[in-house]
Design an enzyme around this catalytic site. Structure first.
Site, PDB file in Angstrom:
ATOM      1  N   PHE B 119     -19.526   5.730  21.826  1.00  0.00           N
ATOM      2  CA  PHE B 119     -19.119   6.824  20.946  1.00  0.00           C
ATOM      3  C   PHE B 119     -19.279   8.128  21.702  1.00  0.00           C
ATOM      4  O   PHE B 119     -20.064   8.185  22.663  1.00  0.00           O
ATOM      5  CB  PHE B 119     -19.983   6.834  19.682  1.00  0.00           C
ATOM      6  N   GLN B 239     -19.078  21.390  11.414  1.00  0.00           N
ATOM      7  CA  GLN B 239     -18.252  20.584  12.321  1.00  0.00           C
ATOM      8  C   GLN B 239     -16.866  20.273  11.756  1.00  0.00           C
ATOM      9  O   GLN B 239     -16.748  19.800  10.625  1.00  0.00           O
ATOM     10  CB  GLN B 239     -18.963  19.256  12.616  1.00  0.00           C
ATOM     11  N   HIS B 241     -13.793  17.805  12.483  1.00  0.00           N
ATOM     12  CA  HIS B 241     -13.416  16.600  13.219  1.00  0.00           C
ATOM     13  C   HIS B 241     -11.946  16.750  13.611  1.00  0.00           C
ATOM     14  O   HIS B 241     -11.129  17.146  12.788  1.00  0.00           O
ATOM     15  CB  HIS B 241     -13.634  15.379  12.311  1.00  0.00           C
ATOM     16  N   GLU B 254     -12.980   8.705  15.593  1.00  0.00           N
ATOM     17  CA  GLU B 254     -12.968   8.983  17.023  1.00  0.00           C
ATOM     18  C   GLU B 254     -12.592   7.726  17.821  1.00  0.00           C
ATOM     19  O   GLU B 254     -12.049   7.800  18.919  1.00  0.00           O
ATOM     20  CB  GLU B 254     -14.398   9.403  17.403  1.00  0.00           C
ATOM     21  N   ARG B 285     -16.134  16.844  19.938  1.00  0.00           N
ATOM     22  CA  ARG B 285     -15.337  17.199  18.753  1.00  0.00           C
ATOM     23  C   ARG B 285     -15.017  18.686  18.664  1.00  0.00           C
ATOM     24  O   ARG B 285     -13.897  19.071  18.346  1.00  0.00           O
ATOM     25  CB  ARG B 285     -16.101  16.786  17.493  1.00  0.00           C
ATOM     26  N   HIS B 352     -15.746  18.540   8.223  1.00  0.00           N
ATOM     27  CA  HIS B 352     -16.377  17.224   8.241  1.00  0.00           C
ATOM     28  C   HIS B 352     -17.870  17.225   7.938  1.00  0.00           C
ATOM     29  O   HIS B 352     -18.339  16.445   7.128  1.00  0.00           O
ATOM     30  CB  HIS B 352     -16.130  16.621   9.624  1.00  0.00           C
ATOM     31  N   ARG B 394     -23.212  18.117  15.770  1.00  0.00           N
ATOM     32  CA  ARG B 394     -23.749  16.765  15.618  1.00  0.00           C
ATOM     33  C   ARG B 394     -22.950  15.764  16.440  1.00  0.00           C
ATOM     34  O   ARG B 394     -21.724  15.830  16.491  1.00  0.00           O
ATOM     35  CB  ARG B 394     -23.683  16.351  14.141  1.00  0.00           C
TER      36      ARG B 394
HETATM   37  C1  LIG Z   1     -15.082  10.071   6.468  1.00  0.00           C
HETATM   38  C2  LIG Z   1     -16.450  10.207   7.056  1.00  0.00           C
HETATM   39  C3  LIG Z   1     -16.838   9.364   8.082  1.00  0.00           C
HETATM   40  C4  LIG Z   1     -18.118   9.475   8.640  1.00  0.00           C
HETATM   41  N1  LIG Z   1     -18.487   8.605   9.635  1.00  0.00           N
HETATM   42  C5  LIG Z   1     -19.752   8.674  10.132  1.00  0.00           C
HETATM   43  C6  LIG Z   1     -20.196   7.725  11.110  1.00  0.00           C
HETATM   44  O1  LIG Z   1     -19.462   6.839  11.524  1.00  0.00           O
HETATM   45  N2  LIG Z   1     -21.455   7.840  11.576  1.00  0.00           N
HETATM   46  C7  LIG Z   1     -22.308   8.801  11.124  1.00  0.00           C
HETATM   47  O2  LIG Z   1     -23.444   8.832  11.577  1.00  0.00           O
HETATM   48  N3  LIG Z   1     -21.914   9.706  10.195  1.00  0.00           N
HETATM   49  C8  LIG Z   1     -20.663   9.661   9.689  1.00  0.00           C
HETATM   50  N4  LIG Z   1     -20.265  10.568   8.730  1.00  0.00           N
HETATM   51  C9  LIG Z   1     -21.252  11.504   8.169  1.00  0.00           C
HETATM   52  C10 LIG Z   1     -22.157  10.806   7.145  1.00  0.00           C
HETATM   53  O3  LIG Z   1     -21.445   9.763   6.533  1.00  0.00           O
HETATM   54  C11 LIG Z   1     -22.659  11.754   6.046  1.00  0.00           C
HETATM   55  O4  LIG Z   1     -23.169  12.904   6.634  1.00  0.00           O
HETATM   56  C12 LIG Z   1     -23.776  11.068   5.248  1.00  0.00           C
HETATM   57  O5  LIG Z   1     -23.317   9.853   4.738  1.00  0.00           O
HETATM   58  C13 LIG Z   1     -24.335  11.927   4.138  1.00  0.00           C
HETATM   59  O6  LIG Z   1     -25.278  11.146   3.396  1.00  0.00           O
HETATM   60  P1  LIG Z   1     -26.234  11.775   2.309  1.00  0.00           P
HETATM   61  O7  LIG Z   1     -27.099  10.671   1.801  1.00  0.00           O
HETATM   62  O8  LIG Z   1     -26.885  12.980   2.850  1.00  0.00           O
HETATM   63  O9  LIG Z   1     -25.245  12.268   1.169  1.00  0.00           O
HETATM   64  P2  LIG Z   1     -24.091  11.520   0.323  1.00  0.00           P
HETATM   65  O10 LIG Z   1     -23.899  10.114   0.728  1.00  0.00           O
HETATM   66  O11 LIG Z   1     -22.928  12.410   0.316  1.00  0.00           O
HETATM   67  O12 LIG Z   1     -24.735  11.443  -1.115  1.00  0.00           O
HETATM   68  C14 LIG Z   1     -24.975  12.608  -1.871  1.00  0.00           C
HETATM   69  C15 LIG Z   1     -25.596  12.191  -3.172  1.00  0.00           C
HETATM   70  O13 LIG Z   1     -26.051  13.323  -3.865  1.00  0.00           O
HETATM   71  C16 LIG Z   1     -25.621  13.289  -5.198  1.00  0.00           C
HETATM   72  N5  LIG Z   1     -25.495  14.662  -5.673  1.00  0.00           N
HETATM   73  C17 LIG Z   1     -24.825  15.684  -5.096  1.00  0.00           C
HETATM   74  N6  LIG Z   1     -24.949  16.803  -5.840  1.00  0.00           N
HETATM   75  C18 LIG Z   1     -25.737  16.481  -6.888  1.00  0.00           C
HETATM   76  C19 LIG Z   1     -26.230  17.194  -8.018  1.00  0.00           C
HETATM   77  N7  LIG Z   1     -25.929  18.475  -8.225  1.00  0.00           N
HETATM   78  N8  LIG Z   1     -26.985  16.536  -8.897  1.00  0.00           N
HETATM   79  C20 LIG Z   1     -27.294  15.222  -8.730  1.00  0.00           C
HETATM   80  N9  LIG Z   1     -26.841  14.501  -7.692  1.00  0.00           N
HETATM   81  C21 LIG Z   1     -26.085  15.128  -6.785  1.00  0.00           C
HETATM   82  C22 LIG Z   1     -24.335  12.505  -5.186  1.00  0.00           C
HETATM   83  O14 LIG Z   1     -24.103  11.898  -6.423  1.00  0.00           O
HETATM   84  C23 LIG Z   1     -24.637  11.475  -4.097  1.00  0.00           C
HETATM   85  O15 LIG Z   1     -25.285  10.358  -4.662  1.00  0.00           O
HETATM   86  C24 LIG Z   1     -18.991  10.480   8.173  1.00  0.00           C
HETATM   87  C25 LIG Z   1     -18.596  11.328   7.150  1.00  0.00           C
HETATM   88  C26 LIG Z   1     -17.336  11.208   6.590  1.00  0.00           C
HETATM   89  C27 LIG Z   1     -16.934  12.158   5.526  1.00  0.00           C
END
Ligand SMILES: Cc1cc2nc3c(=O)[nH]c(=O)nc-3n(C[C@H](O)[C@H](O)[C@H](O)COP(=O)(O)OP(=O)(O)OC[C@H]3O[C@@H](n4cnc5c(N)ncnc54)[C@H](O)[C@@H]3O)c2cc1C
Ligand code: FES
Lengths: 232, 579
Positions: B119, B239, B241, B254, B285, B352, B394
């Site tokens: 990667f 960031q 993408h 990617e 990126r 992203h 990142r």
């Molecule tokens: C398309 C895509 C592909 C990606 N691919 C990769 C990858 O291959 N490798 C990698 O390392 N990273 C990748 N990333 C980045 C990574 O997936 C995210 O940064 C990460 O999953 C975020 O996880 P999180 O648990 O912080 O939040 P999230 O999974 O976004 O969860 C947020 C949670 O908070 C809750 N929430 C939000 N606001 C409130 C509120 N006001 N009240 C109550 N609940 C709330 C939501 O309901 C949800 O449950 C990718 C991102 C995207 C968009």
């Protein structure tokens, strides 16, 4: 293009039963149905209610009955539907408001099949080994996003809401066919109950409805075979 | 008090970070735990991650955590806190094995180990060559992480409050005592009294027009804590993408360029040869996104409006495309009607990932100033937090690692704190602020529509504060935001109902987004250098003498106050970032 969208609406605070409401608007043939719903909500009627999040078919929020077929609104385009579009909530679950249904019983059925990894052996320092071939066997059933398209397209489920339904069985399949898992007996016991596996009448609606292309009916048949083999 | 709940530990968010935190908090037998999420857990955006989670398992070739730590620091353009990167690189190995032990169906090597692939930015021996570090489950690694953690939470019998929107946080005498949440199904407010609160609410990509982020990613808690006097760290580092599907922003991994995909401009030229002669399309990126932006700005884009770029995979075997990139192939076919096997795919940079967020120390405790003063009882992990692991940029696969490592730390630490602390008292007026906020929106003048303001916000942020920034564009955006906030005061909500009032929640979320935009734009305007994802056309160089420090943005009156926090350095001296 000019389109007409008929939406089956229900406001629990005002309506005794659901009613069809018609909207006319300009749409791009490449728009998703979700884009059209957003356009209606944002420009014509703010009270229109539905669930959505990812907008590209991965979170499972927006299963709906679109022109008679269960689809994710974010994964079907206007050009594939034509100028007249009818949208209803998925069937068999209580409607809360407009296109939002109560998913609780759906998740209860999912939880009933013990949809988690069971293996009480001491864990190794690194990973448990699994060959690519062993991994491949349950690959399709790991794709499930719990959108309920399959379960709510099943005629058996429509008449018997307590039937576990295809989604739960697919998730049982995901573990039963995982070479690392040890919980098969417990799961089969659940599946063997009156509202379990044997209710399936292989209507194939579920397979057609799955937005993740999981061969749902085949997965159910696979599990039936394991159960027959175990009990015979 | 009505609808009052009491849990020792409250976790806000049920994505990868939140579920990991809940699991670890619940393992402490002395505390009660509940998760509050505005989405059903499995709808969280962690499920959208495709590529993989980085950990130096060395299953394919030799790899070491110190190399991973170095890559992370260099990738972050030296704004990464080095102690955080080191702890991360070691702990993530353990955390990945643990996911496997929970049953996560990783893809496998021929000898049955977790499969790994290359990667961007991940190297062996401090930059010598690319290394296979990304542990993956086909091209749906995030989906598998989210499902596996949710499955475990069913097994562990975790308590969930689903479709509850947290709209305020209770801070009394400098400590956190819980949150106030809106129940979507009933329209009622609930108070959650807690000893420890873990914020894990994800990103804020919806402030931009074109984004890979879900509709729900509106930076709610980054705004909620900001309104309560806690600063936001490094919001200017956002960031983009390079390869989002044209117009809709859905991500193409990617990996598509990893498999040999080429970016071409309107005249079919492989323009990356001019910007990064050695590694071309596989440059980091931030560099690729900038190059694409310049091509479009200089009139070299593709299409009738010359506003996109082509991602060309047509020279690659059909079999490779369909077997290794099945999901993104499907996305291109469905959403653009373009078959990547035979036609180039229209793409553009897509918003992203937020490198910045709620500031925490290495133990995930939220801090409130440049002296690392802790807010007792408040923790943050995942994309919403800034530890700072990712610095100014990142690396791919480091977010999923971040979730499991720091989600775990947050759960353990929050539970330990809760077990040793009494409940602080809640003020009687705890719901008043939220109640008034909602009343104002419900009974607003309705002169303005939420959708219109949001659209203007997203378009102008894209034009003035995305990949390409100058004093002029950013100052204009400050003005625009001021005006949009003014107009936001007179929005109204048509839906007068209590149950499932999604319109009301969209209105609240717009207010949050406006705050997030304000943080980003002020941070970007203030930082007169270019570093990682923050690129100033009028200050093209990185300036370590003046700017090797973290930004902290506070709300003050109607405006902002900016402060700083030192970067934790370590073994690695800041060097120019060349690949
Ligand atoms: C398309 C895509 C592909 C990606 N691919 C990769 C990858 O291959 N490798 C990698 O390392 N990273 C990748 N990333 C980045 C990574 O997936 C995210 O940064 C990460 O999953 C975020 O996880 P999180 O648990 O912080 O939040 P999230 O999974 O976004 O969860 C947020 C949670 O908070 C809750 N929430 C939000 N606001 C409130 C509120 N006001 N009240 C109550 N609940 C709330 C939501 O309901 C949800 O449950 C990718 C991102 C995207 C968009
Ligand atoms: S909005 Fe996520 S599946 Fe449609």
């Amino acid at each position: 293009m000019q389109i007409t969208v008929k939406i089956k609406r229900f406001d629990p605070e005002k309506d005794k039963r659901s009613r069809w409401t018609e909207y006319r608007l300009e749409a791009n043939p490449m728009d998703r149905v979700l884009d059209v719903l957003n356009e209606i909500k944002w420009e014509q009627d703010g009270s229109l209610s539905y669930r959505r999040s990812c907008a590209h078919g991965i979170c499972g929020s927006d299963a709906m009955l679109i022109n008679g077929v269960n689809r994710l609104a974010c994964k079907v385009l206007i050009k594939d539907l034509g100028n007249d579009i009818a949208i209803e909530p998925i069937r068999g679950l209580p409607v809360e408001k407009d296109l939002i249904v109560d998913m609780e019983s759906f998740f209860d059925s999912y939880e009933a099949v013990l949809p988690y990894f069971i293996n009480d052996d001491p864990v190794p320092a690194g990973e448990r080994l699994q060959s690519p071939e062993e991994r491949e066997i349950f690959d399709a059933s790991t794709k499930c996003i719990l959108c309920a398209c399959c379960t709510t397209s099943c005629p058996v489920f429509w008449v018997n809401g307590r039937y576990l339904g295809p989604a739960a069985i697919v998730n049982a399949h995901r573990f039963i066919f995982d070479s690392r898992d040890r919980g098969t007996d417990q799961r089969l016991e659940v599946l063997n109950q009156p509202n379990g596996l044997w209710r399936c009448r292989t209507a194939y609606n579920c397979t057609e409805a799955c937005p993740r292309d999981i061969p749902v009916t085949k997965a159910i048949e696979d599990v039936k075979r394991v159960l027959l083999w175990r009990t015979s | 008090m009505k609808r009052a709940h009491r849990y020792d530990v409250i976790v806000v968010g049920a994505g990868g970070a939140g579920l990991m935190a809940a699991r670890y908090a619940a393992q402490n037998p002395n505390v009660s735990v509940a998760v509050i999420s505005k989405l059903y857990p499995t709808r969280s955006h962690t499920g959208a991650a495709q590529g993989g989670v980085g950990a130096a398992l060395g299953n394919i070739t030799e790899d070491r955590p110190e190399w991973h730590a170095f890559d992370t620091i260099k990738g972050g353009d030296y704004l990464t806190d080095q102690d955080v990167a080191e702890a991360f690189a070691y702990e993530v190995i353990d955390a990945v094995y643990e996911l496997e032990h929970m049953g996560l169906p990783f893809s496998r090597t021929p000898d049955g180990r977790i499969a790994q692939r290359k990667f961007g930015g991940h190297t062996r021996e401090f930059g010598k060559s690319a290394v296979e570090r990304a542990c993956y489950a086909a091209d749906r690694t995030g989906h598998m992480i989210l499902q596996t953690l949710y499955q475990q939470s069913i097994k562990d019998n975790v308590t969930f409050f689903n479709e509850f929107h947290v709209l305020d946080i209770v801070i009394v005498d400098g400590e956190c005592r819980g949150v106030v949440a809106f129940e979507l199904a009933t329209g009622e407010l609930h108070t959650f009294h807690a000893k420890s609160t873990v914020i894990a609410s994800g990103g804020n990509g919806r402030m931009f027009k074109v984004t890979s982020n879900a509709h729900a990613l509106t930076g709610d808690l980054m705004s909620v804590v900001y309104r309560r006097g806690i600063p936001i760290e490094d919001p200017e580092f956002y960031q983009f993408h390079p390869t989002g599907l044209y117009r809709i922003g859905v991500l193409l991994t990617e990996g598509a360029r990893g498999e040999g995909g080429i970016l071409r401009n309107g005249s079919g030229e492989r323009f990356m040869e001019r910007y990064a002669p050695t590694i071309k399309d596989l440059a980091p990126r931030d560099m690729v996104s900038r190059a694409m932006y310049f091509e479009i700005r200089d009139g070299n884009g593709v299409g009738p409006d010359k506003d996109y770029i082509h991602l060309d995979l047509t020279h690659i075997d059909r079999e490779i495309i369909e077997s290794r990139l099945p999901d993104i192939t499907e996305f291109a076919r469905i959403y653009l009607g373009v078959d990547p096997v035979t036609e180039p795919v229209p793409v553009q940079p897509t918003a992203h990932y937020a490198m910045g967020g709620i500031p925490t120390n290495i133990d995930t405790e939220v801090i409130r100033d440049g002296n690392d003063t802790v807010v007792p009882g408040l923790y943050a992990a995942g994309e919403v937090a800034c530890a700072s692991l990712h610095g100014a940029n990142r690396l791919g696969t480091n977010s999923l690692g971040d979730l499991i490592v720091f989600g775990r730390r947050a759960g353990v630490n929050a539970a330990r704190f809760a077990a040793a602390s009494p409940y602080g008292e809640l003020p009687k007026t705890v719901q008043d602020y939220t109640h008034e906020l909602l009343q104002r929106l419900r009974h607003g003048l309705g002169k303005e529509k939420v959708a219109h303001i949001r659209k203007e916000l997203q378009t102008t942020m894209m034009d003035h504060a995305s990949v390409f920034r100058t004093q002029e564009t950013l100052s204009r955006q400050v003005e625009i935001l001021r005006e949009l906030k003014e107009r936001y005061q007179s929005v109204g909500v048509e839906d007068g109902g209590q149950q499932y009032n999604t319109e009301l929640m969209e209105a609240v979320e717009l207010g949050f987004l406006l705050d997030n935009a304000e943080q980003l734009v002020h941070g970007a305007l203030n930082r007169t250098e270019s570093r990682g994802a923050h690129s100033r056309e009028d200050y093209k160089e990185r300036d370590d003498d003046s700017w090797l420090k973290h930004t902290l943005i506070y709300r003050e009156g109607d405006g902002v106050r900016i402060d700083f926090k030192p970067v934790t350095l370590g073994k690695y001296e800041p060097k120019p970032r060349v690949y």
